[in-house]
Structure formats: C-alpha cells, structure tokens
Scaffold this motif. Structure first.
Motif: not given
Length: 205
Positions: A88-108
């Motif tokens: 999911a982090l690959h997809v979010a990074a490639a497509k610029g889903y920044i809020e998704v990335m923030r939540l994923l990283l915050q979730a560990g």
C-alpha cells in the motif's frame, strides 16, 4: 450505420470498465488520441452516467479507509500485490496519496518495504517524480541509498528536478541523524552521572 471504432465498441458492449484507472491515475478518455475514440468514450460515459472524477478518487478513498482502520486497530493487515509485491505504501508513494502515506507511516508501516523488484516506496516516488512523497519518506528516515534488484538507488530513477531534491533531502536526513545521535549520547552521559553513588560528607568513625 455506426462509425464507432469496432474494437472499443466490442469491448464496451461486453462489459469493459469505462472508468478503469491506470497507474498514472488516468481513465481511458484521458489517453484517447483519436477523435473517433474520444467521441465514443464521451458518449458512453454520458449514457452510463459515470462520474469520472469520483472513479479517479475511489482508490485513494478506499486506501484512506483501510489506513485509518489499521491505525485505530494498532495492526496492519495489508496484502501485497500478488504479481508485483507492491505494498500500500508503494502505491500511495507512486500516486501521490500523501494523506494515505501519513496514516500508514503513523500506523508503523515499514518505510523501506521492498516489492519483488527490490523497489522501496522511495524508488516509486522518485521514479514518478512525486516530490512530496519523497519528502515525507525522508522525514521518516527511509534508506535513501537502498538498492533494488538492478542495483539502482532511488536517485538513479529520478529526473533532474527530483534528483536535486533527493540530494537535498539526503543532506538534511544526515544532519538529522547526527543531531539525534548526539542527543542520545548526551542522554546516556547524563543518565550515567545521575546514577553515580552519592557519599556522605561525614567520615565514618
């Protein structure tokens, strides 16, 4: 007699998804080059009442929902793509889903997770030129020198502008690591001094 291109018409008549979104976030209408093709797609979109913009947002909204659930549950249950191994982090990074990335990283979520080609999310962000994703990953101390299966670093996949950004981020990351290490060493020294035994000034008889 219909003048519609025969293959697209055949595909549409047999259930083709007219609002399918590719890896660049485009639907078929966005990349249609021939006027006849564009006419067919526009007419079909109107006939079906398809909300193209909503279709483009759907993936991001689903990922936002999942990321919030994982964060609240304290457990990540992501399943990597069966073919590419992308997370999911690959997809979010490639497509610029920044809020998704923030939540994923915050979730560990592991910032350096690799797909089957050895790409990290930073490789994906660098390749697609998603500069905000690069910044966010660098802030979370991702490995900016990580090598994929071809021996390429994220900066090797970047265009000129993104390459310059990655160099800047790497310098900042190095400074941040140095400050953290210095702070940690000082904390160890302070703790050691606090634990030194204190002796009474009175002499024993």
């Amino acid at each position: 007699m219909s003048t519609s291109p025969p293959l697209p018409r055949f595909l549409l008549d047999h259930g083709a998804n007219i609002a399918a979104v590719n890896s660049d976030g485009d639907v078929p209408l966005d990349i249609a080059e021939a006027d006849a093709m564009e006419t067919v797609l526009r007419a079909e979109i109107a006939r079906r009442g398809v909300d193209v913009e909503a279709a483009k947002r759907e993936e991001e909204e689903v990922m936002l929902r999942d990321a919030r659930q994982w964060l609240n549950a304290g457990k990540i249950t992501d399943e990597n793509h069966p073919k590419t191994g992308a997370s999911a982090l690959h997809v979010a990074a490639a497509k610029g889903y920044i809020e998704v990335m923030r939540l994923l990283l915050q979730a560990g979520y592991e910032a350096n997770v690799q797909d089957r080609d050895g790409w990290t999310p930073l490789h994906a962000a660098a390749h697609w030129g998603v500069e905000e994703a690069c910044r966010l990953l660098a802030e979370h101390l991702c490995d900016m020198e990580a090598l994929n299966n071809m021996g390429q670093r994220p900066s090797d996949l970047a265009d000129e502008d993104t390459f310059a950004l990655l160099e800047e981020l790497q310098r900042k990351q190095h400074d941040l690591r140095s400050k953290k290490e210095a702070h940690l060493k000082q904390a160890v020294i302070d703790t050691s001094m606090d634990q030194q035994p204190s002796y009474s000034s009175k002499h024993r008889r």
